[in-house]
Design a protein around this motif. Structure first.
Motif, mmCIF file in Angstrom:
data_model
loop_
_atom_site.group_PDB
_atom_site.id
_atom_site.type_symbol
_atom_site.label_atom_id
_atom_site.label_comp_id
_atom_site.label_asym_id
_atom_site.label_seq_id
_atom_site.Cartn_x
_atom_site.Cartn_y
_atom_site.Cartn_z
ATOM 1 N N VAL A 1 0.842 -1.201 0.000
ATOM 2 C CA VAL A 1 0.000 0.000 0.000
ATOM 3 C C VAL A 1 0.876 1.248 0.000
ATOM 4 C CG1 VAL A 1 -1.641 1.369 1.363
ATOM 5 C CG2 VAL A 1 -2.014 -1.082 1.052
ATOM 6 N N LEU B 1 -8.780 1.425 4.247
ATOM 7 C CA LEU B 1 -8.526 0.858 2.933
ATOM 8 C C LEU B 1 -9.833 0.685 2.163
ATOM 9 C CD1 LEU B 1 -6.389 -0.405 0.991
ATOM 10 C CD2 LEU B 1 -6.921 -2.612 2.046
ATOM 11 N N ASN C 1 -11.386 3.881 0.783
ATOM 12 C CA ASN C 1 -10.510 4.613 -0.140
ATOM 13 C C ASN C 1 -9.817 5.807 0.514
ATOM 14 O OD1 ASN C 1 -11.349 2.854 -2.239
ATOM 15 N ND2 ASN C 1 -13.148 4.124 -2.617
ATOM 16 N N GLN D 1 -9.910 4.393 -5.365
ATOM 17 C CA GLN D 1 -10.407 3.101 -5.818
ATOM 18 C C GLN D 1 -9.671 2.597 -7.060
ATOM 19 O OE1 GLN D 1 -14.638 2.627 -5.879
ATOM 20 N NE2 GLN D 1 -14.583 0.878 -7.258
ATOM 21 N N ARG E 1 -6.429 1.138 -5.989
ATOM 22 C CA ARG E 1 -6.630 -0.189 -5.379
ATOM 23 C C ARG E 1 -6.816 -1.246 -6.458
ATOM 24 N NH1 ARG E 1 -11.171 -1.124 -1.175
ATOM 25 N NH2 ARG E 1 -12.345 -0.472 -2.977
ATOM 26 N N GLU E 2 -7.635 -0.927 -7.445
ATOM 27 C CA GLU E 2 -7.902 -1.877 -8.521
ATOM 28 C C GLU E 2 -6.627 -2.192 -9.299
ATOM 29 O OE1 GLU E 2 -11.027 0.022 -10.679
ATOM 30 O OE2 GLU E 2 -12.577 -0.482 -9.193
ATOM 31 N N TRP F 1 -4.598 -4.647 -7.245
ATOM 32 C CA TRP F 1 -5.160 -5.995 -7.217
ATOM 33 C C TRP F 1 -5.273 -6.643 -8.593
ATOM 34 C CZ3 TRP F 1 -9.614 -4.120 -3.547
ATOM 35 C CH2 TRP F 1 -9.103 -3.999 -2.230
#
Length: 476
Positions: free
Chosen positions: A89, A262, A265, A270, A273-274, A277
């Protein structure tokens, strides 16, 4: 009158929801207590967030075995490699600010890298696809060695594989990520992480990769000694450079806050994050891993997380708006973190019930019992109902754990079962050969290693073991 009826209706709905959550909490609590008993876990903390609310937060057992101090909200559990999620992160926070890119070469930030490392990029470190030698594989690298000295030592080794080809878990990747974070931020890794991810919990966590360092409220991992059948405290000392990979100790409330941030957001946008992942595109097209995160699919629902030291796990289910945190300080047989998380997820949401994982958990539990009288019967009952389910790796792991627990005869039976179930697996025969070797049955050990090479000609371990066994047979 209408207002009274509506009020009564909503109160009834609210009461039903509360009753359902209470029943759910009881089921989770009963299951966790059962898992603690089965795995002889000394102390454990578990927290669950659903729809932005903490729906379960419980503490069990004691912080250590030397005194009766109970696990509580002030207990800081070492999460070992789950620390890597926080580090990942941190990397993506720098990416989001435009200070770093996944496509950046590591050499842009770290000087004096070997020629063979020049094409390694930030994305390769996060996805464990770098091919750089793993620092923990070399005993002559000491915890107190400088980063420069470590890199110089590793530069004398060949690359493990072509960069980007495959996933191979590697601690050197996070040493380099730490150096990049510190170079860009101008801060120590620890200060950067606390400032940017734990500003409201900074007194509830600590970074230390030294198991014997005295830190108030920190819980250290216990390792089960199969010979004495007793727990022993970990005494591992990994040094400052390991902090990003395994150094975090944290309270459950602080971890829950982090997870909430987390999900909302607050830590990353977001879209970032996407990106984090998104599955990495490995050249071998076999590996499946994101940028620092494991990817798990259950009934078409994707979740992301990691585990550490076999005593911690974190999993977030974005489409279910749910996350699960599990931390404990020891176990006596098979690492239970994934099965516990999977089981609890199914209790909370029926869509996340994983029948295979539940079967695996039952199979492991039965084989862990002394002499495991009903283990094979239990195994075959699952296979009869689900003939396509494959437990090769599970049986293989059980066999090796039984060997490490000096239960050689039981281990051989499990390896024999695995060979019976997987007659075309060179790996299964290789493990059975090792089981027979441990039992000093050299004839059968030799036969099974030869069979493993017949099925898998690339099995260099089998060739080496055959030579070793033949030498032993000559001496006897």
């Amino acid at each position: 009158m209408k207002q009274i009826i509506l009020t009564a209706f909503f109160l009834n709905i609210s009461g039903m929801a509360f009753s359902q959550q209470t029943e759910q909490s009881k089921l989770i609590d009963n299951y966790v207590k059962e898992a603690i008993t089965t795995n002889k876990i000394p102390g454990l903390a578990i927290g669950i967030i659903k729809d932005d609310k903490i729906i379960f937060q419980q503490y069990y057992g004691t912080e250590n075995l030397e005194d009766p101090k109970k696990v509580s909200s002030t207990s800081m559990f070492r999460v070992y490699s789950t620390s890597k999620l926080i580090s990942s992160v941190g990397v993506f926070q720098l990416i989001e600010k435009g200070k770093l890119s996944l496509e950046d070469k590591v050499s842009k930030y770290v000087e004096n890298l070997p020629k063979e490392w020049q094409n390694v990029k930030v994305k390769n470190l996060l996805s464990h696809s770098s091919g750089i030698p793993n620092v923990i594989d070399f005993n002559d690298i000491l915890p107190g060695d400088s980063n420069a000295k470590v890199i110089d030592r590793l530069s004398k080794e060949k690359m493990d594989f072509e960069t980007g080809n495959e996933f191979r878990y590697n601690q050197t990747n996070y040493l380099l990520l730490t150096m990049i974070i510190e170079k860009i931020s101008g801060q120590t890794f620890e200060d950067f992480i606390i400032k940017n991810q734990f500003p409201d919990s900074k007194n509830e966590l600590v970074f230390s990769s030294n198991s014997i360092e005295k830190i108030p409220n920190r819980i250290v991992k216990y390792n089960y000694n199969s010979t004495t059948q007793k727990y022993e405290k970990s005494t591992a000392i990994d040094g400052v450079r390991a902090h990003s990979g395994n150094g975090l100790a944290i309270t459950l409330p602080a971890f829950l806050k982090w997870s909430s941030h987390l999900s909302k957001n607050d830590l990353l946008q977001q879209k970032t994050r996407e990106m984090m992942w998104k599955p990495f595109d490995f050249s071998n097209k076999k590996s499946d891993f994101a940028y620092g995160w494991e990817i798990t699919k259950t009934n078409n629902s994707l979740s992301y997380g990691f585990s550490g030291g076999n005593v911690s796990a974190y999993r977030i289910f974005p489409d279910k708006n749910m996350s699960i945190i599990l931390m404990y300080n020891g176990y006596n047989f098979f690492p239970p973190q994934y099965n516990i998380v999977n089981h609890i997820a199914g209790i909370i949401d029926p869509d996340l019930i994983n029948p295979y994982s539940l079967a695996e958990e039952s199979i492991i539990t039965e084989f862990s019992k002394k002499d495991n009288p009903n283990a094979e019967k239990n195994y075959y009952s699952f296979k009869a109902k689900n003939p396509t389910w494959d437990f090769e790796s599970t049986l293989n792991n059980i066999g090796y754990i039984l060997m490490r627990n000096s239960r050689i005869d039981e281990a051989v039976k499990v390896f024999e079962l695995n060979v019976k179930e997987h007659p075309q697996s060179g790996g299964a025969f290789d493990s059975l050969g090792e089981g027979y070797l441990s039992a000093k049955n050299y004839k059968l050990a030799l036969e099974n290693y030869k069979k493993s090479i017949e099925l898998d000609p690339q099995n260099t371990n089998g060739v080496n073991m055959i030579n070793k066994i033949q030498d032993l047979m000559k001496k006897n």
